[in-house]
Enzyme design. Structure first.
Site, PDB file in Angstrom:
ATOM      1  N   GLU A  57      -6.756   4.834   7.936  1.00  0.00           N
ATOM      2  CA  GLU A  57      -6.751   6.187   7.469  1.00  0.00           C
ATOM      3  C   GLU A  57      -7.696   6.963   6.916  1.00  0.00           C
ATOM      4  OE1 GLU A  57      -3.058   5.479   5.680  1.00  0.00           O
ATOM      5  OE2 GLU A  57      -1.966   5.041   7.442  1.00  0.00           O
TER       6      GLU A  57
ATOM      7  N   GLY B 220       2.919  -0.948   4.221  1.00  0.00           N
ATOM      8  CA  GLY B 220       2.967   0.369   3.885  1.00  0.00           C
ATOM      9  C   GLY B 220       4.263   0.692   3.641  1.00  0.00           C
ATOM     10  N   GLY B 221       5.118   1.341   4.435  1.00  0.00           N
ATOM     11  CA  GLY B 221       6.269   1.945   4.042  1.00  0.00           C
ATOM     12  C   GLY B 221       7.370   1.097   3.472  1.00  0.00           C
TER      13      GLY B 221
ATOM     14  N   HIS C 114      -9.585   1.285   5.141  1.00  0.00           N
ATOM     15  CA  HIS C 114      -8.219   1.562   5.583  1.00  0.00           C
ATOM     16  C   HIS C 114      -8.480   2.461   7.027  1.00  0.00           C
ATOM     17  CE1 HIS C 114      -3.971   2.477   6.806  1.00  0.00           C
ATOM     18  NE2 HIS C 114      -3.596   1.457   6.004  1.00  0.00           N
TER      19      HIS C 114
ATOM     20  N   ASN D 107       0.844  -1.358   0.001  1.00  0.00           N
ATOM     21  CA  ASN D 107       0.193  -0.068  -0.057  1.00  0.00           C
ATOM     22  C   ASN D 107       0.810   1.247   0.038  1.00  0.00           C
ATOM     23  OD1 ASN D 107      -1.768   1.814   0.570  1.00  0.00           O
ATOM     24  ND2 ASN D 107      -2.380   1.343   2.657  1.00  0.00           N
ATOM     25  N   TRP D 108       0.996   1.834  -1.268  1.00  0.00           N
ATOM     26  CA  TRP D 108       1.866   3.206  -1.232  1.00  0.00           C
ATOM     27  C   TRP D 108       1.492   4.416  -0.609  1.00  0.00           C
ATOM     28  CZ3 TRP D 108       4.899   3.654  -6.438  1.00  0.00           C
ATOM     29  CH2 TRP D 108       5.824   2.496  -6.522  1.00  0.00           C
ATOM     30  N   LYS D 109       0.175   4.293  -0.449  1.00  0.00           N
ATOM     31  CA  LYS D 109      -0.620   5.400   0.399  1.00  0.00           C
ATOM     32  C   LYS D 109      -0.457   6.687  -0.575  1.00  0.00           C
ATOM     33  CE  LYS D 109      -0.124   3.162   4.906  1.00  0.00           C
ATOM     34  NZ  LYS D 109      -0.384   3.439   6.232  1.00  0.00           N
TER      35      LYS D 109
ATOM     36  N   GLY E  37       3.115   2.259  10.973  1.00  0.00           N
ATOM     37  CA  GLY E  37       4.001   3.476  10.693  1.00  0.00           C
ATOM     38  C   GLY E  37       4.648   3.651  12.057  1.00  0.00           C
TER      39      GLY E  37
ATOM     40  N   GLU F 124      -5.326  -4.707  10.801  1.00  0.00           N
ATOM     41  CA  GLU F 124      -4.204  -3.724  11.001  1.00  0.00           C
ATOM     42  C   GLU F 124      -4.582  -2.938  12.194  1.00  0.00           C
ATOM     43  OE1 GLU F 124      -2.206  -2.442   6.806  1.00  0.00           O
ATOM     44  OE2 GLU F 124      -3.812  -1.124   7.212  1.00  0.00           O
TER      45      GLU F 124
ATOM     46  N   SER G  42       3.767  -1.955  10.323  1.00  0.00           N
ATOM     47  CA  SER G  42       5.146  -2.092  10.507  1.00  0.00           C
ATOM     48  C   SER G  42       5.809  -3.475  10.116  1.00  0.00           C
ATOM     49  CB  SER G  42       5.546  -1.751  12.011  1.00  0.00           C
ATOM     50  OG  SER G  42       5.109  -0.476  12.167  1.00  0.00           O
TER      51      SER G  42
HETATM   52  P1  13P Z   1       3.237   0.333   7.482  1.00  0.00           P
HETATM   53  O1  13P Z   1       3.558  -0.864   7.074  1.00  0.00           O
HETATM   54  O2  13P Z   1       4.194   1.674   7.111  1.00  0.00           O
HETATM   55  O3  13P Z   1       3.125   0.346   9.164  1.00  0.00           O
HETATM   56  O4  13P Z   1       1.724   0.683   6.980  1.00  0.00           O
HETATM   57  C1  13P Z   1       0.808  -0.455   7.292  1.00  0.00           C
HETATM   58  C2  13P Z   1      -0.332  -0.329   6.466  1.00  0.00           C
HETATM   59  O5  13P Z   1      -1.207   0.808   7.032  1.00  0.00           O
HETATM   60  C3  13P Z   1      -0.491  -0.678   5.297  1.00  0.00           C
HETATM   61  O6  13P Z   1      -1.651  -0.583   4.845  1.00  0.00           O
END
Ligand code: 13P
Length: 250
Positions: A95, A229-230, A93, A9-11, A169, A163, A208
């Site tokens: 967010e 994510g990251g 998600h 997920n590149w957000k 993050g 999640e 994470s």
């Molecule tokens: P991180 O891997 O950056 O913690 O993000 C997780 C996430 O929200 C994937 O959707």
């Protein structure tokens, strides 16, 4: 048999130069032993799709509207994602629940729209730290699952991603026992509601996930992959997670 799945997920990250990361990932994994999905920002999906024709990488969006079309400035329909080359869409998600006030009912309506358009919906659930501290984790994710899963959900058209919000993050992850407890509870509820379709539905862990902890996480029962994510932004980082998943016990 649940096919293992790694979703990046590149957000809200990624401009034209980052298309090269997707290409590099596809070159590292021409014939992966698991499914790989990248969810870049909507602006990059169709260009990434063109770049990855013939590769093993699948694409997804990060949200869609519940309506087929209409006067919804700035929104994207499920059919538009399909048109751009997506096969998956991340929905609910934390967010989006936080930034855009999305409720379980919104998420269920979006998932139904995604299914109608032929997309696989990746439904996200997770507790806050305060909810975990209050001992409410299983109740919270159970309620989110009950409210977010639409009629007609099946193992083929839906993936669940657990999640924990406090792990996203932050570099913090739940213990092996905590992940196993939540995934076990989700599996039981899915099986109760959907029978064999619930047994076959994939459960991802997200929050994470990195090369350093992926192997340990993928060894946990009922973890069928990860939503990353990251660590999905760089081909090298994500590739190491994919390799850990390929090596994970069936
Ligand atoms: P991180 O891997 O950056 O913690 O993000 C997780 C996430 O929200 C994937 O959707």
């Amino acid at each position: 048999m649940r096919r293992k799945l790694a979703v990046g997920n590149w957000k809200m990250h990624g401009l034209s130069p980052q298309l090269g990361e997707a290409e590099a990932l596809s070159e590292r994994h021409p014939d992966p032993a698991c499914e790989i999905v990248l969810c870049p920002p909507a602006t990059l999906i169709s260009r990434m799709w063109e770049l990855l024709i013939g590769s093993a990488i699948h694409l997804g969006g990060q949200d869609c509207h519940h309506a087929d079309q209409g006067a919804h400035t700035g929104d994207i329909s499920a059919a538009m994602l399909v048109d751009a080359g997506a096969e998956y869409v991340i929905l609910g998600h934390s967010e989006r629940r936080h930034d855009h006030g999305e409720t379980d009912a919104h998420v269920a309506a979006k998932a139904a729209a995604a299914h109608s358009a032929g997309l696989v919906a990746i439904l996200c659930l997770g507790e806050t730290e305060a909810e975990r501290d209050a001992g409410r984790t299983i109740a919270v994710v159970g309620d989110q699952l009950a409210g977010s899963l639409p009629e007609g959900a099946s193992a083929a058209n839906t993936v669940i991603a657990y999640e924990p919000i406090w792990a996203i993050g932050t570099g913090r992850t739940p213990t092996r026992e905590q992940i196993a407890e939540v995934h076990g509870a989700l599996r039981a509820r899915l099986s109760d509601r959907l029978g064999s379709e619930g047994d076959g539905m994939r459960l991802l862990y997200g929050g994470s996930v990195k090369a350093e902890n992926a192997r340990e996480i993928f060894a946990i029962p009922d973890v069928d992959g990860a939503l990353v994510g990251g660590a999905s932004l760089k081909a090298g980082d994500f590739s190491a997670i994919v390799e850990a998943l390929e090596a994970a016990p069936a």
